[in-house]
Each structure stands twice: as C-alpha cells, then as structure tokens.
Design an enzyme around this catalytic site. Structure first.
Site, PDB file in Angstrom:
ATOM      1  N   CYS A 130      -3.975   8.618   8.119  1.00 34.70           N
ATOM      2  CA  CYS A 130      -4.488   9.470   7.037  1.00 34.70           C
ATOM      3  C   CYS A 130      -5.809   8.966   6.453  1.00 34.70           C
ATOM      4  O   CYS A 130      -6.423   9.643   5.644  1.00 34.70           O
ATOM      5  CB  CYS A 130      -3.452   9.621   5.930  1.00 34.70           C
ATOM      6  SG  CYS A 130      -3.086   8.094   5.012  1.00 34.70           S
TER       7      CYS A 130
ATOM      8  N   CYS B 182      -4.023   3.012   6.148  1.00 30.43           N
ATOM      9  CA  CYS B 182      -3.373   3.720   7.252  1.00 30.43           C
ATOM     10  C   CYS B 182      -4.431   4.300   8.180  1.00 30.43           C
ATOM     11  O   CYS B 182      -5.397   4.911   7.745  1.00 30.43           O
ATOM     12  CB  CYS B 182      -2.500   4.849   6.675  1.00 30.43           C
ATOM     13  SG  CYS B 182      -1.788   5.940   7.923  1.00 30.43           S
TER      14      CYS B 182
ATOM     15  N   CYS C  31      -0.147  12.086   3.698  1.00 36.97           N
ATOM     16  CA  CYS C  31      -0.101  11.520   5.049  1.00 36.97           C
ATOM     17  C   CYS C  31       1.015  12.177   5.870  1.00 36.97           C
ATOM     18  O   CYS C  31       2.150  12.308   5.393  1.00 36.97           O
ATOM     19  CB  CYS C  31       0.121  10.019   4.980  1.00 36.97           C
ATOM     20  SG  CYS C  31       0.103   9.202   6.608  1.00 36.97           S
TER      21      CYS C  31
ATOM     22  N   CYS D  33      -0.371 -14.106 -21.905  1.00 41.65           N
ATOM     23  CA  CYS D  33      -1.597 -14.667 -22.471  1.00 41.65           C
ATOM     24  C   CYS D  33      -2.722 -13.643 -22.489  1.00 41.65           C
ATOM     25  O   CYS D  33      -3.720 -13.831 -23.201  1.00 41.65           O
ATOM     26  CB  CYS D  33      -2.007 -15.930 -21.711  1.00 41.65           C
ATOM     27  SG  CYS D  33      -2.143 -15.729 -19.931  1.00 41.65           S
TER      28      CYS D  33
END
Length: 355
Positions: free
Chosen positions: A71, A68, A41, A316
């Site tokens: 870009c 964005c 970008c 977990c």
C-alpha cells in the site's frame, strides 16, 4: 501527534472496512510483522491485538515500523524529499549512508537535515544509524547470536558492530547474557522505540532509544547486576507494553507495573511527587520543591528530575520552567510537547520551542 484520532475500536472497524476517509489521516502498525500500512491496504487484516494506530507515517517510522510495500504508506504525510530518502533507507537498511551519498543523489545535505528534523525530529543520518542498530538489537532479542545479529544489521566487521552497539547501549553485544537477571527489550511507541529493562518482577528502566543518556544508564544497570544484562523478553515487558498502548491510545492509565527505583532518598521523594502530578497538569521545579517542604531546592529537584530513568510512568515531562517554558527533556522537546498534547495539558505559548 498532529491529528486527533478516534478510539482504536473505531479505527480497527475502519481498517476492516478499508474506509477511504481515513486514508493518509491514520495508519496501522502491525506489531507481529513490524510493518505499517494505510487503513485502505488490500493485504490480509491483522488481529486486533497486533494493531497500533498512529497519526502519521513519520510516527510509524519513529516507532520502528517499516512501510508496507503493497500500500506504500509513505506516499502520505511526508514531504517528497523525506519520503524518497526513507524509501531508499528501507530498501537497504544496512547501507552506510554518508553526506557524500546525499550529494551524489543531487541533494543538499543541509536541506535534507532540516527536512528530516522538521518531520521526524532527527536527521537522516541519525535515522540510518538508528535503523541499523535497531536491526541488530531486534535480532539479539529474537535469540540470534552476536554474529547473527551483526549480519542482520549488515555490519561487515564484528568490531564495527560491537562498537556501534557499545556506543548506543553502553556495552558490547557479547556482554548480553540469556540468563541475566535484567533483560532489555525494545518496545515500539507512536513517539519512537523505547528500551525497557526488567527483572522477573519489576521495571528498572524505560527510555527512548535515542536518548543521549541511555548508554550510561544501561552501563550502570549492567554493572549493578551480578550477572550483567540480557536481551530477551519477560512478562513485565508484556505488562508495560500493554499499559503504554493504552496510554498512547488516550486512555487515563493508572500504571500498575512495579518499579525498581535506582536513586537516593531525595531522588525517590522527587519521583514520588512527579507521580502525584495529575494527568493534564504541570508543575514547576519550585512548586515541587515547596510541596516537599524544601522551597530552596529547585535546582536539586531539577537534577533529580533529569536522573529519572523511567519515562512516562514517572512523568518528568509534566515539569516545566517557572515561566511556563517546556525546559529540557531527555527524550527531546518535541516528545515532551507531544506527551503533554496527548494528555490535553494547557500550554502557554511563551517559551515553547518548535519540535
């Protein structure tokens, strides 16, 4: 998490240098703006501490970042159908999407549903509802009034906004108090936005925002606190976010965040045994029961495992079935597999469903 990314330090150097070899293979989410970009970008580069590197545009969206406009990172890593609808959603995040809207755009709702589940783990309509609630929650966390948060989330009526927040969080936004002992804050991660509830000293809850049991868990916490639940940030939130950043960067983190455990003696004993499972390994419910000296208590262990409301820190996700199957996980089996992949846990092929 399909791509194995190098260290954040290497990716930040690639971002500064705008290295083309990482274009479409890695993305950067900027926590200070809520935007994600390709590493090439041309925009002004963010500070290192504000960068979160992810392996796909889908992961960025799941983490709560917006694409964005300069870009256009959605050109990479997504099917055209998914990318076009996500772009439409981001262009108008407050829109009330219905299946009829998809049909009007020439899409078959079942095709859209399958495509989004395949790439993002949730349907388009679920993502649209999540984005609206995220907008409201972020506004509340930033200090907006309930009315201000309602307008930010583009809800026409106060009752509709209250109902949506109540369904999602288990309580109406008007119940949030700035002076409450317990404060809830969203934390973006590569696997989706999480909610962290903390007091001044300890973490009480850490769950993915789309977990079905989240509403009930938050309601119980609010009821257990004499002054309810707030929506602001505490230093403990900063600590757990820093540790989660390191964890998702692939570091072998020893979590130091103090925990407040809401369970009886048996549940707490199970959770302690979960914390004893080393990174990169798994245990079955029966193995945990035997380690506790209760070889016949596999079902009780499974129940206690499901009652855990502090994801990742109390791992977990490292508990599997006796046959090696992943079994259930409140955050979704696609996340469970991604977490085990991140920890480089060997997984048998039998019984493992696709994300």
């Amino acid at each position: 998490m399909k791509n194995v990314l190098p260290s954040d330090a290497e990716l930040y150097e690639a971002l500064i240098a705008r290295e083309v070899r990482w274009d479409g293979r890695a993305f950067v989410g900027v926590t200070s703006t809520g935007i994600f970009c390709r590493l090439t970008c041309p925009a002004r580069k963010p500070k290192r501490e504000n960068c979160r590197f992810l392996d796909s545009a889908a992961a960025c969206l799941e983490a709560g970042f917006r694409p964005c406009r300069r870009c256009k990172p959605l050109e990479h890593g997504m099917e055209p159908l998914v990318a076009s609808l996500v772009q439409a959603l981001e262009a108008d995040p407050g829109r009330r999407w219905r299946e009829s809207d998809l049909i009007a755009l020439g899409h078959d709702p079942s095709t859209v549903r399958r495509a989004f589940r395949r790439q993002l783990g949730l349907t388009f309509l679920e993502l649209a509802r999540l984005r609206r609630v995220q907008e409201g929650l972020s506004a509340l966390g930033g200090g907006d009034s309930v009315i201000g948060a309602q307008l930010t989330a583009n809800y026409e009526s106060a009752s509709g906004f209250r109902a949506a927040m109540a369904r999602f969080l288990g309580l109406a936004p008007g119940a949030f108090r700035t002076d409450a002992s317990l404060q809830a804050t969203p934390i973006p991660t590569p696997l989706g936005t999480m909610i962290a509830v903390c007091d001044t000293d300890r973490l009480h809850l850490l769950e993915f925002m789309d977990r079905r049991a989240l509403a009930g868990e938050l309601q119980r916490l609010a009821n257990s606190s004499p002054d309810g639940l707030g929506c602001s940030r505490r230093p403990i939130h900063d600590l757990i976010e820093m540790e989660l950043n390191a964890y998702f960067a692939g570091e072998a983190v020893s979590f130091k965040t103090p925990l407040a455990l809401h369970g009886g003696p048996f549940e707490r004993e199970v959770w302690r045994h979960l914390q004893d499972i080393p990174r990169g390994e798994t245990r079955s419910y029966g193995q945990i029961a035997s380690a506790m000296g209760r070889p016949g208590a596999s079902r009780a262990v499974a129940r206690a495992n499901g009652l855990n409301q502090i994801a990742i820190i109390i791992p977990c996700h490292r508990v599997i079935g006796a046959d090696g199957a992943l079994t259930g996980y409140g955050g979704g089996l696609h996340r469970k597999r991604a977490l085990l992949d991140l920890e480089h846990t060997p997984q048998p092929q039998t019984g493992i469903p696709a994300p």
